[in-house]
Design a protein around this motif. Structure first.
Motif, PDB file in Angstrom:
ATOM      1  N   GLN A 490     -17.494  19.356  37.444  1.00  0.00           N
ATOM      2  CA  GLN A 490     -16.233  18.889  36.879  1.00  0.00           C
ATOM      3  C   GLN A 490     -15.410  20.043  36.297  1.00  0.00           C
ATOM      4  OE1 GLN A 490     -14.882  15.808  37.138  1.00  0.00           O
ATOM      5  NE2 GLN A 490     -13.072  16.794  36.277  1.00  0.00           N
ATOM      6  N   ASP A 516     -17.302   4.926  37.226  1.00  0.00           N
ATOM      7  CA  ASP A 516     -15.869   5.253  37.246  1.00  0.00           C
ATOM      8  C   ASP A 516     -15.333   5.394  35.821  1.00  0.00           C
ATOM      9  OD1 ASP A 516     -13.183   5.504  37.631  1.00  0.00           O
ATOM     10  OD2 ASP A 516     -13.100   4.019  39.238  1.00  0.00           O
ATOM     11  N   HIS A 560     -20.330  11.478  37.650  1.00  0.00           N
ATOM     12  CA  HIS A 560     -19.417  10.326  37.646  1.00  0.00           C
ATOM     13  C   HIS A 560     -18.808  10.138  39.027  1.00  0.00           C
ATOM     14  CE1 HIS A 560     -15.526  12.439  37.748  1.00  0.00           C
ATOM     15  NE2 HIS A 560     -16.135  13.384  37.058  1.00  0.00           N
ATOM     16  N   SER A 561     -18.096   9.025  39.216  1.00  0.00           N
ATOM     17  CA  SER A 561     -17.604   8.706  40.565  1.00  0.00           C
ATOM     18  C   SER A 561     -16.063   8.676  40.647  1.00  0.00           C
ATOM     19  CB  SER A 561     -18.141   7.344  41.009  1.00  0.00           C
ATOM     20  OG  SER A 561     -17.592   6.339  40.189  1.00  0.00           O
ATOM     21  N   TRP A 564     -12.156  13.790  41.292  1.00  0.00           N
ATOM     22  CA  TRP A 564     -12.337  15.008  40.487  1.00  0.00           C
ATOM     23  C   TRP A 564     -11.094  15.324  39.651  1.00  0.00           C
ATOM     24  CZ3 TRP A 564     -10.458  20.260  41.663  1.00  0.00           C
ATOM     25  CH2 TRP A 564     -11.044  21.242  40.852  1.00  0.00           C
ATOM     26  N   ALA A 567     -10.409  13.195  36.222  1.00  0.00           N
ATOM     27  CA  ALA A 567     -11.325  13.239  35.072  1.00  0.00           C
ATOM     28  C   ALA A 567     -11.258  14.637  34.462  1.00  0.00           C
ATOM     29  CB  ALA A 567     -12.743  12.934  35.527  1.00  0.00           C
ATOM     30  N   TRP A 591     -20.913  16.450  36.563  1.00  0.00           N
ATOM     31  CA  TRP A 591     -20.670  16.581  37.995  1.00  0.00           C
ATOM     32  C   TRP A 591     -19.945  15.353  38.517  1.00  0.00           C
ATOM     33  CZ3 TRP A 591     -22.172  21.079  40.559  1.00  0.00           C
ATOM     34  CH2 TRP A 591     -22.873  21.984  39.760  1.00  0.00           C
ATOM     35  N   CYS A 592     -19.394  15.510  39.701  1.00  0.00           N
ATOM     36  CA  CYS A 592     -18.520  14.465  40.217  1.00  0.00           C
ATOM     37  C   CYS A 592     -18.834  14.197  41.695  1.00  0.00           C
ATOM     38  CB  CYS A 592     -17.101  15.010  40.046  1.00  0.00           C
ATOM     39  SG  CYS A 592     -15.881  14.082  40.901  1.00  0.00           S
ATOM     40  N   ASP A 594     -17.123  13.452  44.608  1.00  0.00           N
ATOM     41  CA  ASP A 594     -15.795  13.381  45.227  1.00  0.00           C
ATOM     42  C   ASP A 594     -15.766  14.354  46.399  1.00  0.00           C
ATOM     43  OD1 ASP A 594     -13.186  12.666  45.667  1.00  0.00           O
ATOM     44  OD2 ASP A 594     -12.343  13.847  44.018  1.00  0.00           O
TER      45      ASP A 594
END
Ligand code: FAD
Length: 651
Positions: A490, A516, A560-561, A564, A567, A591-592, A594
């Motif tokens: 992220q 989310d 997370h979902s 990028w 957030a 981390w993401c 995406d």
């Protein structure tokens, strides 16, 4: 008179082959007082194992050495099947590509065992002062079971003896078997010979050697197929030897056979051989050279096998293609034998790993993989228990987890070896043979690549009902590996595989799939869990440290979902992105999932792959060896704590 020294250590590893080195890696990472000895004066340089499967490569990534394998190894995934065509020709009848080839970032790679051992040794050195002590042999073992339950006791007494220069040389003898000595052969390590440790012990007693009494809390016997440790414990190897003797050579071929740089089997009337392409133009060839006459008691004189004999057998099977070589790196012969020990441990303090407890034919290319995974499994458990971080009862999980896998290994080998030698298969026609070989490969594919391990329920694995993971993440299955995915950091935007991100450093990972974070209700759920985790006696703070390494044996990582760009690192609660007074914020924690335009492997499909709810997420415990221990909802913090209470010791 020999001088006797005495010492006390946490763990002693006997044998510095692949399984012993993997166990030693954990001793180095957990910072415990350990020693690893080997009777040989040097590590392997040529020959032996050469095939690495996906799962082993994932573990190497978590150890930080996979880039070196990628740099030097030869990747070969498809298998080609050659059979006789019309008028004495050979034809390529089929090609098999693994169905789940993209389930791992890494694919079957061929590289000499010597290099692999080098990389593990370097990694051990990077994290500790632990070094393999070579030219040392264990000569007696005593075990006081009455002391087992006392964690401060040293119930194991091993007498070690330092071999002198000549004896160490005896443990490895180059030679062609035909009088010349230019090429290293591995006959001394093959199962055609009885082991030399008895002889070595007798010889070394005749001179002034350094003798040492080692008192240890734990012992791991990683001393190969003739395991001295296993014999001291009276644990048998059960199973049988077949009548087939195989020759193996690593050569640089000069041939017009089209698939010499691809994995292939070649069958013709005089037998079936296996072609394995390797690094540095090398190719390994396995070829049947002899069938032992059981009527004469199955006795066999290994000196009758020469490099020239193996060369002629290959020329025979590959005909009408030409075959010659000028350079041979190594060669050996072995007798196919499938054997397994009924148990891999003695009491709660002595463990056996690798070839010491299971042997089979090298052609399935799995012995080293499974052996290393054994060492990896027992290593972290002993490392954390000896460090005073984990409950000794976690050691009970080693036997059930690894014995089942060894049984599957032998089952695979029985099928695979049979398909090379079964006369009936020759008789029914060559296309039947190809079909049956492909069937065997398909049947055992998941197991062989390590995509499934079938670890059962235990205090380390909290199973759900049925085969799948819980409803929140169906494909995150407790007892199976954490399926690798590539994620985007992220704060930094860089990408990384989870195999590297969840480094094998001794800690458990709690992976928060935060879902989310644009959704208000979801943000509240994350806040509530974070409050709990930041609390005074939460699972992040209540357990004993890994002394000298980490304050907490648990590391929290968030994935997370949300897109990028939608957030921000600082929107996550403090406990998820802790601040170090000197090093600043830990950017590696958020981390993401995406897409990343410059890295196609980072495809934003991780939640989908894991069948995790993209909005609500889940919480996952990943064990230090990257297998899933527990999966729950964000509200299941009490169950999460109960899981760890059963595994880790409180401060
Ligand atoms: P070993 O590698 O046998 O190591 C045991 C160590 O213990 C040795 O270094 C030995 O010196 C030491 N030792 C023994 N006794 C004592 C003692 N009393 N005191 C001190 N030290 C002692 N596997 C694969 O996964 N892929 C492959 O492609 C593959 N190909 C193979 C090809 C061939 C020709 C052969 C022979 C094997 C192959 N294997 C393969 C199998 C693989 O080599 C073994 O399964 C693996 O080496 C086992 O590792 P280990 O550490 O358990 O035992």
């Amino acid at each position: 008179e020999a001088k006797t020294f005495k010492s006390h250590i946490d763990a002693l590893i006997i044998g510095a082959g692949p399984s012993g080195l993997m166990a030693a890696y954990w001793m180095a990472r957990c910072g415990i007082k350990a020693r690893i000895i080997d009777k040989r004066g040097t590590k392997v340089f040529t020959g032996q194992a050469d095939g690495l499967r996906s799962r082993t490569l994932e573990l190497f990534d978590s150890m930080g050495i996979q880039h070196r394998i990628l740099h030097e190894g030869h990747i070969a995934v498809e298998v080609n099947f050659w059979v006789p065509g019309k008028n004495g020709t050979l034809i390529r009848q089929g090609t098999h590509t693994p169905a789940k080839v993209n389930e791992s970032p890494y694919h079957s790679t061929l590289l000499n065992q010597g290099r692999i051992e080098r990389f593990i040794l370097d990694s051990i050195r990077q994290h500790s002062k632990l070094e393999v002590e070579r030219g040392i042999i264990a000569e007696s073992l005593e075990y006081d079971e009455n002391l087992e339950d006392d964690p401060t006791a040293y119930p194991i007494t091993v007498q070690l003896r330092t071999l002198d220069g000549d004896e160490v040389k005896l443990t490895g003898s180059p030679g062609n078997g035909d009088g010349s000595t230019t090429v290293h052969n591995g006959l001394d390590r093959s199962n055609l010979l009885v082991d030399d440790w008895d002889d070595l012990i007798q010889r070394s007693r005749s001179h002034q050697a350094k003798v040492e009494i080692v008192k240890a809390k734990y012992l791991i016997g990683c001393d190969g197929a003739h395991s001295w440790t296993r014999k001291q414990l009276n644990i048998p190897l059960e199973g049988s030897s077949t009548d087939h003797i195989w020759g193996v050579m690593d050569i640089i071929p000069i041939t017009d056979f089209p698939d010499i740089r691809r994995i292939s089997t070649v069958t013709n009337v005089s037998g079936t051989m296996l072609v394995i392409p390797r690094e540095r133009h090398l190719v390994r060839l396995y070829v049947p050279v002899h069938v032992v006459d059981t009527a004469t008691g199955g006795q066999f004189d290994r000196s009758t096998i020469t490099l020239d004999m193996i060369r002629k057998r290959v020329q025979n099977i590959l005909s009408p293609y030409s075959f010659e070589f000028r350079i041979c790196d190594w060669w050996t012969a072995y007798r196919v034998a499938q054997r397994i020990a009924p148990t891999f441990s003695k009491g709660s303090r002595i463990f056996l790993a690798g070839d010491a407890v299971h042997t089979h034919s090298p052609k399935v290319g799995l012995g080293m993989n499974i052996s290393m995974q054994d060492g990896f499994n027992i290593g972290w458990k002993i490392g954390l228990v000896a460090a005073g971080t984990a409950h000794p009862s976690i050691l009970e999980t080693y036997n059930p987890e690894r014995h089942r896998l060894a049984e599957m290994l032998l089952e695979f080998d029985r099928h695979w070896s049979k398909s090379f030698t079964d006369d009936k298969l020759h008789a029914v026609g060559t296309s039947e043979k190809t079909k049956s070989m492909i069937q065997v490969v398909e049947m055992f594919e998941d197991f062989a690549d390590g995509l499934k391990v079938f670890y059962g329920a235990s205090l380390l694995v909290w199973k759900n009902d049925g085969e799948d993971g819980p409803a929140v993440a169906r494909r995150l299955i407790p007892g199976e590996r954490f399926p690798p995915a590539k994620l985007r950091n992220q704060a930094e935007g860089r990408t990384e595989w989870t195999t590297r991100l969840l480094e094998s450093d001794g800690r458990f990972h709690v992976v928060l799939l935060a879902g989310d974070v644009r959704v208000e209700a979801q943000r509240r759920r994350i806040e509530r869990l974070s409050c709990f985790l930041a609390g005074q006696d939460s699972c992040l703070t209540r357990y004993a440290s890994i002394p000298g390494r980490f304050h907490s044996p648990i590391l929290l990582v968030t994935i997370h979902s949300a897109p990028w760009r939608e957030a921000e690192f600082f929107q996550f609660p403090d406990v998820l992105r802790p601040l170090d007074p000197v090093m600043g914020w830990d950017y590696s924690r958020i981390w993401c999932d995406d897409v990343c335009i410059w890295d196609r492997e980072c495809d934003g499909q991780t939640y989908a792959k894991w069948a995790a709810d993209r909005t609500r997420g889940a919480v996952v415990v990943v064990r230090p060896d990257q297998y899933i221990g527990w999966v729950g909802e964000l509200e299941d913090a009490d169950a999460l704590t109960r899981y760890f209470d059963g595994v880790l010791l409180k401060k």
